[in-house]
Write a protein that holds these residues in place. Structure first.
Motif, PDB file in Angstrom:
ATOM      1  N   ARG A 128      29.728  55.062  42.724  1.00 25.88           N
ATOM      2  CA  ARG A 128      29.836  54.689  41.301  1.00 25.88           C
ATOM      3  C   ARG A 128      29.633  53.196  41.103  1.00 25.88           C
ATOM      4  O   ARG A 128      28.996  52.773  40.152  1.00 25.88           O
ATOM      5  CB  ARG A 128      31.234  55.011  40.757  1.00 25.88           C
ATOM      6  CG  ARG A 128      31.625  56.436  40.769  1.00 25.88           C
ATOM      7  CD  ARG A 128      32.814  56.659  39.824  1.00 25.88           C
ATOM      8  NE  ARG A 128      34.054  56.038  40.232  1.00 25.88           N
ATOM      9  CZ  ARG A 128      34.865  56.511  41.159  1.00 25.88           C
ATOM     10  NH1 ARG A 128      34.535  57.600  41.814  1.00 25.88           N
ATOM     11  NH2 ARG A 128      35.989  55.916  41.451  1.00 25.88           N
ATOM     12  N   PRO A 188      40.699  54.737  28.172  1.00 26.68           N
ATOM     13  CA  PRO A 188      39.643  55.659  28.564  1.00 26.68           C
ATOM     14  C   PRO A 188      39.848  56.114  30.006  1.00 26.68           C
ATOM     15  O   PRO A 188      40.527  55.438  30.779  1.00 26.68           O
ATOM     16  CB  PRO A 188      38.370  54.829  28.447  1.00 26.68           C
ATOM     17  CG  PRO A 188      38.808  53.415  28.470  1.00 26.68           C
ATOM     18  CD  PRO A 188      40.203  53.375  27.954  1.00 26.68           C
ATOM     19  N   HIS A 189      39.302  57.273  30.351  1.00 24.29           N
ATOM     20  CA  HIS A 189      39.284  57.670  31.753  1.00 24.29           C
ATOM     21  C   HIS A 189      38.268  56.762  32.427  1.00 24.29           C
ATOM     22  O   HIS A 189      37.150  56.631  31.940  1.00 24.29           O
ATOM     23  CB  HIS A 189      38.853  59.131  31.892  1.00 24.29           C
ATOM     24  CG  HIS A 189      39.133  59.674  33.268  1.00 24.29           C
ATOM     25  ND1 HIS A 189      38.499  59.189  34.379  1.00 24.29           N
ATOM     26  CD2 HIS A 189      39.983  60.625  33.702  1.00 24.29           C
ATOM     27  CE1 HIS A 189      38.954  59.840  35.444  1.00 24.29           C
ATOM     28  NE2 HIS A 189      39.853  60.724  35.058  1.00 24.29           N
ATOM     29  N   PRO A 190      38.659  56.115  33.535  1.00 25.64           N
ATOM     30  CA  PRO A 190      37.702  55.188  34.150  1.00 25.64           C
ATOM     31  C   PRO A 190      36.351  55.846  34.416  1.00 25.64           C
ATOM     32  O   PRO A 190      35.314  55.192  34.348  1.00 25.64           O
ATOM     33  CB  PRO A 190      38.374  54.783  35.459  1.00 25.64           C
ATOM     34  CG  PRO A 190      39.778  55.233  35.387  1.00 25.64           C
ATOM     35  CD  PRO A 190      39.930  56.194  34.254  1.00 25.64           C
ATOM     36  N   ARG A 191      36.386  57.151  34.678  1.00 23.39           N
ATOM     37  CA  ARG A 191      35.141  57.864  34.966  1.00 23.39           C
ATOM     38  C   ARG A 191      34.137  57.724  33.820  1.00 23.39           C
ATOM     39  O   ARG A 191      32.934  57.659  34.032  1.00 23.39           O
ATOM     40  CB  ARG A 191      35.450  59.341  35.204  1.00 23.39           C
ATOM     41  CG  ARG A 191      34.251  60.161  35.579  1.00 23.39           C
ATOM     42  CD  ARG A 191      34.648  61.489  36.168  1.00 23.39           C
ATOM     43  NE  ARG A 191      35.813  62.060  35.495  1.00 23.39           N
ATOM     44  CZ  ARG A 191      36.588  62.987  36.037  1.00 23.39           C
ATOM     45  NH1 ARG A 191      36.346  63.443  37.232  1.00 23.39           N
ATOM     46  NH2 ARG A 191      37.620  63.472  35.372  1.00 23.39           N
ATOM     47  N   PRO A 219      35.665  49.364  34.188  1.00 25.36           N
ATOM     48  CA  PRO A 219      36.112  50.421  35.102  1.00 25.36           C
ATOM     49  C   PRO A 219      36.675  49.895  36.423  1.00 25.36           C
ATOM     50  O   PRO A 219      37.600  50.488  36.967  1.00 25.36           O
ATOM     51  CB  PRO A 219      34.852  51.257  35.336  1.00 25.36           C
ATOM     52  CG  PRO A 219      33.708  50.399  34.927  1.00 25.36           C
ATOM     53  CD  PRO A 219      34.235  49.464  33.887  1.00 25.36           C
ATOM     54  N   LYS A 229      40.511  57.672  42.504  1.00 24.48           N
ATOM     55  CA  LYS A 229      40.697  56.388  41.829  1.00 24.48           C
ATOM     56  C   LYS A 229      40.540  55.225  42.808  1.00 24.48           C
ATOM     57  O   LYS A 229      41.126  55.226  43.883  1.00 24.48           O
ATOM     58  CB  LYS A 229      42.086  56.366  41.219  1.00 24.48           C
ATOM     59  CG  LYS A 229      42.288  55.241  40.266  1.00 24.48           C
ATOM     60  CD  LYS A 229      43.681  55.298  39.673  1.00 24.48           C
ATOM     61  CE  LYS A 229      44.022  53.916  39.191  1.00 24.48           C
ATOM     62  NZ  LYS A 229      45.435  53.646  39.227  1.00 24.48           N
ATOM     63  N   LEU A 273      33.732  55.238  31.960  1.00 23.48           N
ATOM     64  CA  LEU A 273      33.252  53.866  31.783  1.00 23.48           C
ATOM     65  C   LEU A 273      32.151  53.502  32.775  1.00 23.48           C
ATOM     66  O   LEU A 273      31.437  52.538  32.591  1.00 23.48           O
ATOM     67  CB  LEU A 273      34.408  52.880  31.967  1.00 23.48           C
ATOM     68  CG  LEU A 273      35.534  52.966  30.941  1.00 23.48           C
ATOM     69  CD1 LEU A 273      36.650  52.012  31.326  1.00 23.48           C
ATOM     70  CD2 LEU A 273      35.020  52.636  29.553  1.00 23.48           C
ATOM     71  N   TRP A 274      32.062  54.293  33.854  1.00 24.57           N
ATOM     72  CA  TRP A 274      31.044  53.977  34.851  1.00 24.57           C
ATOM     73  C   TRP A 274      29.676  54.376  34.326  1.00 24.57           C
ATOM     74  O   TRP A 274      29.496  55.470  33.824  1.00 24.57           O
ATOM     75  CB  TRP A 274      31.312  54.731  36.152  1.00 24.57           C
ATOM     76  CG  TRP A 274      32.545  54.285  36.857  1.00 24.57           C
ATOM     77  CD1 TRP A 274      33.735  54.951  36.900  1.00 24.57           C
ATOM     78  CD2 TRP A 274      32.721  53.093  37.631  1.00 24.57           C
ATOM     79  NE1 TRP A 274      34.637  54.235  37.652  1.00 24.57           N
ATOM     80  CE2 TRP A 274      34.050  53.098  38.104  1.00 24.57           C
ATOM     81  CE3 TRP A 274      31.890  52.024  37.954  1.00 24.57           C
ATOM     82  CZ2 TRP A 274      34.569  52.086  38.896  1.00 24.57           C
ATOM     83  CZ3 TRP A 274      32.416  51.017  38.745  1.00 24.57           C
ATOM     84  CH2 TRP A 274      33.734  51.047  39.206  1.00 24.57           C
ATOM     85  N   HIS A 301      35.042  53.936  45.070  1.00 23.20           N
ATOM     86  CA  HIS A 301      33.748  54.185  44.438  1.00 23.20           C
ATOM     87  C   HIS A 301      32.577  53.682  45.270  1.00 23.20           C
ATOM     88  O   HIS A 301      31.555  53.285  44.771  1.00 23.20           O
ATOM     89  CB  HIS A 301      33.702  53.619  43.025  1.00 23.20           C
ATOM     90  CG  HIS A 301      34.688  52.516  42.775  1.00 23.20           C
ATOM     91  ND1 HIS A 301      34.646  51.347  43.454  1.00 23.20           N
ATOM     92  CD2 HIS A 301      35.744  52.445  41.937  1.00 23.20           C
ATOM     93  CE1 HIS A 301      35.638  50.570  43.037  1.00 23.20           C
ATOM     94  NE2 HIS A 301      36.331  51.215  42.130  1.00 23.20           N
ATOM     95  N   LEU A 338      40.173  48.744  35.576  1.00 19.99           N
ATOM     96  CA  LEU A 338      41.000  49.882  35.181  1.00 19.99           C
ATOM     97  C   LEU A 338      41.419  50.702  36.397  1.00 19.99           C
ATOM     98  O   LEU A 338      42.473  51.307  36.407  1.00 19.99           O
ATOM     99  CB  LEU A 338      40.228  50.753  34.181  1.00 19.99           C
ATOM    100  CG  LEU A 338      41.036  51.701  33.307  1.00 19.99           C
ATOM    101  CD1 LEU A 338      42.149  50.986  32.585  1.00 19.99           C
ATOM    102  CD2 LEU A 338      40.129  52.392  32.305  1.00 19.99           C
ATOM    103  N   GLU A 339      40.604  50.710  37.431  1.00 20.94           N
ATOM    104  CA  GLU A 339      40.960  51.482  38.615  1.00 20.94           C
ATOM    105  C   GLU A 339      41.790  50.693  39.615  1.00 20.94           C
ATOM    106  O   GLU A 339      42.454  51.284  40.447  1.00 20.94           O
ATOM    107  CB  GLU A 339      39.700  52.033  39.308  1.00 20.94           C
ATOM    108  CG  GLU A 339      39.080  53.176  38.539  1.00 20.94           C
ATOM    109  CD  GLU A 339      38.045  53.922  39.338  1.00 20.94           C
ATOM    110  OE1 GLU A 339      38.178  54.013  40.565  1.00 20.94           O
ATOM    111  OE2 GLU A 339      37.092  54.428  38.721  1.00 20.94           O
ATOM    112  N   TRP A 343      36.437  62.934  42.438  1.00 22.57           N
ATOM    113  CA  TRP A 343      37.036  61.780  41.785  1.00 22.57           C
ATOM    114  C   TRP A 343      38.182  61.256  42.622  1.00 22.57           C
ATOM    115  O   TRP A 343      39.102  61.985  42.963  1.00 22.57           O
ATOM    116  CB  TRP A 343      37.540  62.152  40.391  1.00 22.57           C
ATOM    117  CG  TRP A 343      38.255  61.003  39.775  1.00 22.57           C
ATOM    118  CD1 TRP A 343      39.598  60.863  39.645  1.00 22.57           C
ATOM    119  CD2 TRP A 343      37.662  59.812  39.257  1.00 22.57           C
ATOM    120  NE1 TRP A 343      39.883  59.639  39.073  1.00 22.57           N
ATOM    121  CE2 TRP A 343      38.716  58.984  38.825  1.00 22.57           C
ATOM    122  CE3 TRP A 343      36.341  59.367  39.124  1.00 22.57           C
ATOM    123  CZ2 TRP A 343      38.487  57.736  38.264  1.00 22.57           C
ATOM    124  CZ3 TRP A 343      36.130  58.124  38.565  1.00 22.57           C
ATOM    125  CH2 TRP A 343      37.188  57.330  38.135  1.00 22.57           C
TER     126      TRP A 343
END
Lengths: 212, 542
Positions: free
Chosen positions: B236, B179-182, A39, B526, B184-185, B529, A42-43, B524
């Motif tokens: 996150r 995947p949505h990074p969300r 993640p 990007k 994966l956290w 976090h 990816l961000e 959210w």
């Protein structure tokens, strides 16, 4: 958002034909599929691929990791490392946002250079341009016995050597590249650092850190 | 796939060019070879392609009297698929592939044979309109696979294996849906608090009312009521690796003296005990301020300080023509109130130094002050009278932001300090740095503000300023503060647009407001976090 730019500068000269070029292709894919599960990367990670033989091409412009597609690579031609170094500086100048008072810029770019031979062009202008740019981490990889380490050592203290340019070794290198990118995208997150930390994860046994 | 049809396999060279971005259809090129290459001759990557694959099967029909060989159609159709340059997608984001098959033949019919079952299961639809095919979805899950384009000629005949068969081609293309990074956290419990336990989140709200003492028989001074609403959430990136929250907030009031105290602090992510540093900073500065700003102090100094200011102001105006806000500040920093803030901030620094020493003595783990690095934004404020209005003293070191919004019923914003960082992004200052405890840097950071009224005072850590202010320097930007307050906070700031309307709903208790604010903190953004902390003081006249 502050991006973490990553430049892969890959030698696709004639000597890479066959197993080495296939291994590099697979390596880039491997790296990509590892990073897209992370993640942090990816961000924030943005990837660009520059290839060099007699000609230098930016085959993938700086692309958000989620939009990145591993490029197709084919080998042939000379080893214009000097032109490649100038190219990566030119690309970074165009693509990487600098910090200003009004806008936080991108993190300092990471550069991974891989070559299996000696340059066939005049490297001096390229080396000068390259060393004048403020990079984050620069890793240069001398793949196989024919690679010219001394020139790479003028670019960075992080020179690694691969004894052979076979697929297992090259894929170990790319695995290490992806964990370095992961670690850097994690680190830039821990505010306070400007992304210029030179800490790299320990390399796997296939990779030797060259002594200057 | 059934092997009902002879399968056309491209030669390895053709496979290699399959992701070439620039490949354009070239009608003149008919060099594709029909061959039944054995599998073993293919590169390893093709084998892995074959194991997986989401087949999409379609039929095509060529015009009557079409003389061109099947290799022409293979070349054309595959080059159009290449030209579509299948992009990588992301979960939850509308995704579309458009493949244009026009001008291959003067009358080419492409029909979806409805056998795109595997792709359909992933939520993709395939529609054909004329000679243009669209593959679309809003992907629900991440995909790292291959679309296997299978196309069969309905009316053609070709010789592949020596006998006439219907031409059937397969053409694999990688399909990548990230995947949505969300998703994966991970949200892991804290592995080890190392003696400094806290909660992953915090939400508190209170309201305080003041009835000013009656002055004479006809005091028109209205009663004042404030609400303090605060929330703090573990980021996150901390939750992902089981690290604790390093942010914190703290507030207190003294009903007897009328002073209110608020603070937020952000422990440095790289300092291992910074959560304790942040906590000590907030609590110490407030308890010191509270005990120093006594009723006695009010009587003895505040009035005289204000009196001095007025006197100084008159002299300054007489000498210079007009008042200049910064000079006013400089003057006040030298008053008794300046001393009190200086001592309180200093005490917070010292308390952290002492904590490091204490830990070192008890646990011998070589704790240093820098292991407790923290920012601090704090304010002491009170209402005086209709004449003097509100008086706010604030101190701010490090990143984050603090501001008073809509003072004196205008659209103006008073920013309560200057952000650190400036030229070199990523550099911040900490309360715990030795160079921050001298009188000069502390007093330089003090701000004295007066206003008749204000709508809200907001203190936030950089987990909030980073997503909403493009740089540290922009944290002094008034329109950005208003945009943050009116827009992002009220109306929401991410795809779901979940604003914190409750914060502005007078029917809801302060505690409920703080819980809504905590929910809002989950927005959210990007790449942002970090821990997030916000403290809002709402001012309302009763």
């Amino acid at each position: 958002m502050r991006r973490l730019p990553v430049y892969l500068v890959l030698d696709v000269s004639g000597s890479m034909t066959g197993e080495p070029i296939e291994a590099v292709k697979n390596g880039v894919q491997l790296m990509h599929s590892a990073l897209r599960k992370d993640p942090y990367a990816l961000e924030s990670a943005y990837i660009s691929v520059i290839t060099f033989e007699s000609n230098v091409k930016q085959v993938v412009p700086l692309t958000e990791l989620s939009q990145f597609q591993p490029p197709s690579l084919s080998a042939g031609g000379g080893t214009s490392l000097g032109a490649a170094l100038s190219k990566v500086v030119e690309c970074a100048n165009n693509e990487v946002a600098k910090s200003t008072k009004e806008q936080k810029g991108d993190w300092k770019p990471l550069v991974f250079i891989m070559t299996d031979g000696s340059p066939t062009d005049n490297v001096e202008p390229g080396i000068t341009a390259f060393t004048n740019y403020k990079w984050g981490i620069v890793v240069a990889c001398a793949a196989g016995q024919g690679a010219d380490k001394t020139i790479l050592q003028r670019l960075t203290e992080n020179v690694v050597t691969l004894d052979t340019a076979d697929s297992a070794t090259i894929s170990a290198f790319f695995k290490w590249v992806s964990s370095s990118i992961s670690a850097s995208s994690k680190k830039v997150d821990e505010a306070g650092s400007d992304g210029s930390s030179s800490e790299l994860p320990p390399p796997p046994p296939e990779i030797t850190l060259a002594k200057a | 796939m059934t092997s009902e049809y002879a399968t056309y396999r491209p030669t390895p060279e053709q496979t290699n060019s399959d992701s070439s971005v620039q490949s354009q259809p070239s009608s003149g090129n008919t060099s594709a070879q029909l061959s039944a290459t054995p599998q073993s001759d293919e590169p390893a990557s093709s084998d892995t392609l074959k194991e997986k694959g989401l087949a999409i099967v379609f039929n095509y029909k060529v015009a009557d009297g079409e003389e061109r060989p099947d290799s022409y159609f293979y070349q054309q159709i595959t080059s159009r698929i290449d030209a579509a340059n299948i992009p990588a997608g992301s979960v939850g984001v509308p995704y579309e592939i458009v493949i244009d098959f026009t001008q291959i033949s003067k009358d080419l019919h492409i029909t979806d044979s409805t056998q795109n079952f595997e792709l359909g299961k992933k939520g993709f639809s395939v529609t054909v309109s004329g000679e243009v095919m669209k593959i679309a979805a809003t992907p629900r899950e991440s995909i790292d696979d291959v679309i296997k384009f299978c196309f069969r000629c309905e009316n053609g005949k070709t010789k592949i294996t020596g006998k006439d068969e219907t031409p059937y081609f397969e053409y694999p293309k990688p399909l990548l849906i990230n995947p949505h990074p969300r998703d994966l956290w991970q949200n892991l419990p804290v592995k080890d608090y190392e003696g400094y336990q806290n909660k992953d989140y915090d939400a508190q709200g209170v309201s305080v009312e003041y009835i000013p003492a009656k002055k004479g028989f006809a005091s028109a001074t209205p009663a004042k009521s404030i609400e303090v609403i605060a929330a703090s959430q573990r980021g996150r990136s901390h939750a992902h690796v089981g690290k604790p929250r390093d942010d914190c907030f703290y507030f207190d009031f003294d009903k007897e003296t009328g002073w209110n105290f608020v603070a937020v602090a952000d422990g440095a992510g790289s300092a291992k005990y910074s959560r304790k540093g942040a906590e000590i900073a907030c609590q110490t500065v407030i308890s010191k301020l509270r005990s120093a700003l006594s009723q006695e102090f009010n009587k003895t100094y505040i009035n005289s300080d204000l009196q001095l200011l007025l006197q100084w102001g008159e002299e300054f105006v007489a000498a210079n023509g007009k008042l200049d806000g910064s000079r006013e500040n400089e003057f006040l920093a030298k008053t008794k109130l300046g001393d009190v803030f200086h001592q309180s901030v200093y005490a917070a620094h010292v308390a952290i130094v002492e904590e490091a020493k204490k830990r070192n003595a008890e646990k011998r783990d070589d704790a240093k002050t820098k292991d407790y690095h923290t920012t601090l934004l704090c304010a002491a404020f009170r209402y005086f009278s209709e004449l003097s209005g509100w008086f706010i003293v604030s101190y701010w070191v490090g990143d984050g932001g603090a501001a008073i919004l809509r003072w004196n019923k205008t659209e103006r914003v008073l920013v309560l300090g200057e952000p650190d960082g400036g030229e070199f992004a990523g550099q911040t200052r900490f309360l715990t740095m030795p160079e921050e405890i001298n009188a000069a840097p502390i007093r330089k950071r003090l701000r004295f503000s007066f206003c008749d009224s204000f709508e809200a005072m907001v203190l936030v850590t950089d987990g909030i300023t980073d997503p909403f202010f493009p740089s540290e320097a922009a944290v002094v930007d008034e329109p950005r503060w208003l945009e943050f307050y009116n827009d992002k906070l009220k109306k929401g700031c991410d795809e779901e647009k979940n604003g914190c309307k409750e914060l502005f709903d007078e029917a809801i208790s302060p505690q409920e407001k703080s819980e809504a604010l905590l929910k809002w903190l989950d927005f959210w953004s990007k790449g942002n976090h970090d821990d997030r902390t916000i403290l809002v003081v709402k001012n309302k006249e009763l």
